[in-house]
Design an enzyme around this catalytic site. Structure first.
Site, short mmCIF file in Angstrom:
data_model
loop_
_atom_site.label_atom_id
_atom_site.label_comp_id
_atom_site.label_asym_id
_atom_site.label_seq_id
_atom_site.Cartn_x
_atom_site.Cartn_y
_atom_site.Cartn_z
N TRP A 127 -5.61 -3.18 -7.02
CA TRP A 127 -6.41 -1.96 -7.23
C TRP A 127 -7.73 -2.16 -6.48
O TRP A 127 -8.43 -3.16 -6.72
CB TRP A 127 -6.65 -1.80 -8.73
CG TRP A 127 -7.44 -0.59 -9.12
CD1 TRP A 127 -7.27 0.68 -8.68
CD2 TRP A 127 -8.51 -0.55 -10.07
NE1 TRP A 127 -8.17 1.52 -9.29
CE2 TRP A 127 -8.94 0.78 -10.16
CE3 TRP A 127 -9.13 -1.51 -10.87
CZ2 TRP A 127 -9.98 1.19 -10.99
CZ3 TRP A 127 -10.16 -1.12 -11.70
CH2 TRP A 127 -10.57 0.22 -11.76
N ASP A 207 -5.42 -7.77 -16.69
CA ASP A 207 -5.76 -6.34 -16.71
C ASP A 207 -4.50 -5.56 -17.09
O ASP A 207 -3.50 -5.60 -16.37
CB ASP A 207 -6.26 -5.94 -15.31
CG ASP A 207 -6.79 -4.51 -15.26
OD1 ASP A 207 -6.85 -3.86 -16.32
OD2 ASP A 207 -7.13 -4.05 -14.15
N LYS A 242 -4.16 5.91 -19.34
CA LYS A 242 -2.87 6.45 -18.89
C LYS A 242 -1.90 6.60 -20.07
O LYS A 242 -1.24 7.63 -20.20
CB LYS A 242 -2.21 5.54 -17.84
CG LYS A 242 -3.15 4.77 -16.96
CD LYS A 242 -3.74 5.62 -15.85
CE LYS A 242 -4.86 4.82 -15.23
NZ LYS A 242 -5.35 5.16 -13.98
C1 LMR Z 1 -5.73 4.63 -9.64
O1 LMR Z 1 -5.61 3.50 -9.16
O2 LMR Z 1 -5.38 5.66 -9.05
C2 LMR Z 1 -6.34 4.79 -11.01
O3 LMR Z 1 -6.51 3.55 -11.60
C3 LMR Z 1 -7.57 5.60 -10.99
C4 LMR Z 1 -8.77 4.89 -10.48
O4 LMR Z 1 -9.78 4.86 -11.20
O5 LMR Z 1 -8.74 4.37 -9.35
#
Ligand code: LMR
Length: 394
Positions: A127, A207, A242
């Site tokens: 992420w 996480d 989510k």
């Molecule tokens: C995503 O990766 O799309 C979600 O976790 C939203 C975000 O805050 O990035």
């Protein structure tokens, strides 16, 4: 002094939300930011949340401050779902509420830094905000490969990182439904990771942002529980954004596994001080609604049913994508069928991603990540046709 600041580019994923909104084409497809969508393309409020909110309106008699730890009823109600039986492990696990999973990740690494962590090993791709948070905290990020090109998790890479670790190292793991790859370690992989972590100076930070969107509530927590049962210390960042559909209400929790119960109050006093200096106190509303659901068996069943529906829709979309593998020459959609959660990665280059957006009104992250939930019965054929078009002409 402010004129010394250099312009920052907007967060690419959040910028995509605005670009999509500004596109006037009716057949546009949003596969960008990670929100769940129904087959009609909506992101409705869970029925269980609506019930809980109505009760809160009736019963809540004050909005006075609670404190940096937030609503401990909420924090404790989640624990059996995350940690399973003996959820406190004899008083070795305790937590606090945070503004979203992002707040929990931030707090976990701020605390880790305070305890002497200086390097964080991060399986990539990850992420994008993970690396941004770590950089903002001045922590060194050391990347390693999360997945192999055949669509399996790269277990050897993470085990090598654990075996080479030294004091001051932390390892960031995604508990389930890996973002962005959708590729999780297998149960045996997690057990081996847990065994090696038990003999390593490395601090695991797990996480968990998508529990229940992969295989099921219990299944999605199994890897985390293997680690928790093996190691002396760990930190967990949890998101309800989510799996309770509470995105903008920012609902998260942060948990500590301490070596002994006697160390807990000192550890949490540090976490409390960090929270106080950062956001003072977390927002209450969403956490209170989750607490309300989890203490009523009927609302809990309703929530679990809604979550099961989301999971089976994601699975069905994945199967349809995998079945379209031979229509989109060379893109290798088949592994998407067995991966987990909201996301998957397509092997597209920047030019193909731009053409999908400009010529076919398909919006996805620049990394090639798609939000599986953005695909519906109504748009999936258009999507695979668009993929075939950019794959052929590349
Ligand atoms: C995503 O990766 O799309 C979600 O976790 C939203 C975000 O805050 O990035």
């Amino acid at each position: 002094m402010l004129d010394r600041l250099q312009a920052q580019s907007p967060d690419a994923l959040l910028a995509l939300i605005k670009m999509f909104a500004a596109d006037e084409r009716e057949d546009k497809i949003d596969l960008g930011v990670g929100v769940y969508r129904t087959d009609e393309g909506a992101t409705p409020v869970f029925a269980a949340i609506k019930h809980a909110e109505r009760r809160l309106v009736e019963s809540q008699d004050s909005k006075a401050y609670l404190g940096p730890e937030g609503d401990m009823g909420f924090v404790h109600a989640l624990m059996p779902y995350i940690f399973g039986e003996n959820a406190t492990r004899g008083g070795r696990i305790e937590g606090m509420q945070t503004p979203g999973g992002t707040g929990a990740v931030r707090l976990a690494f701020a605390l880790a830094r305070q305890a002497g962590v200086s390097r964080v090993f991060l399986g990539t791709p990850s992420w994008p905000n993970h690396a941004q948070i770590l950089a903002d905290l001045g922590l060194e990020v050391v990347p390693f490969a999360h997945a192999r090109s055949d669509g399996q998790a790269d277990r050897d890479a993470v085990l090598a990182v654990i075996d080479d670790a030294r004091e001051g190292d932390a390892l960031l793991l995604h508990g389930c439904c890996h973002n962005p790859t959708g590729i999780d370690y297998t149960a045996e992989g997690w057990e081996e990771i847990a065994r090696r972590l038990a003999d390593s100076p490395m601090l695991p930070v797990i996480d968990v942002a998508y529990q229940g969107l992969g295989e099921g509530i219990e299944e999605d927590a199994a890897g985390l529980r293997s680690v928790i049962d093996a190691v002396p210390e760990a930190l967990v960042a949890y998101s309800c954004d989510k799996n309770f559909g509470l995105y903008r209400d920012r609902v998260g929790a942060f948990y500590v596994l301490a070596k002994t119960p006697s160390e807990m109050s000192t550890i949490l006093s540090n976490a409390n001080a960090l929270a106080r200096a950062t956001w003072s106190m977390p927002p209450d509303h969403g956490g209170a609604a989750v607490r309300e659901i989890l203490r009523d068996p009927e609302l809990t069943d309703l929530w679990l049913d809604e979550l099961a529906d989301m999971r089976s829709r994601l699975r069905a979309v994945r199967e349809r994508l995998a079945a379209a593998d031979n229509e989109v020459g060379g893109l290798d959609l088949a592994p998407l069928g067995t991966q987990n959660g909201l996301f998957g990665m397509l092997k597209l280059d920047g030019d193909q991603i731009r053409r999908l957006r400009e010529e076919h009104a398909v919006y996805m992250a620049g990394s090639g990540r798609i939000n599986i939930a953005g695909l519906t019965k109504g748009n999936i054929a258009g999507f695979t046709a668009a993929l075939a078009a950019v794959a052929d002409n590349s």
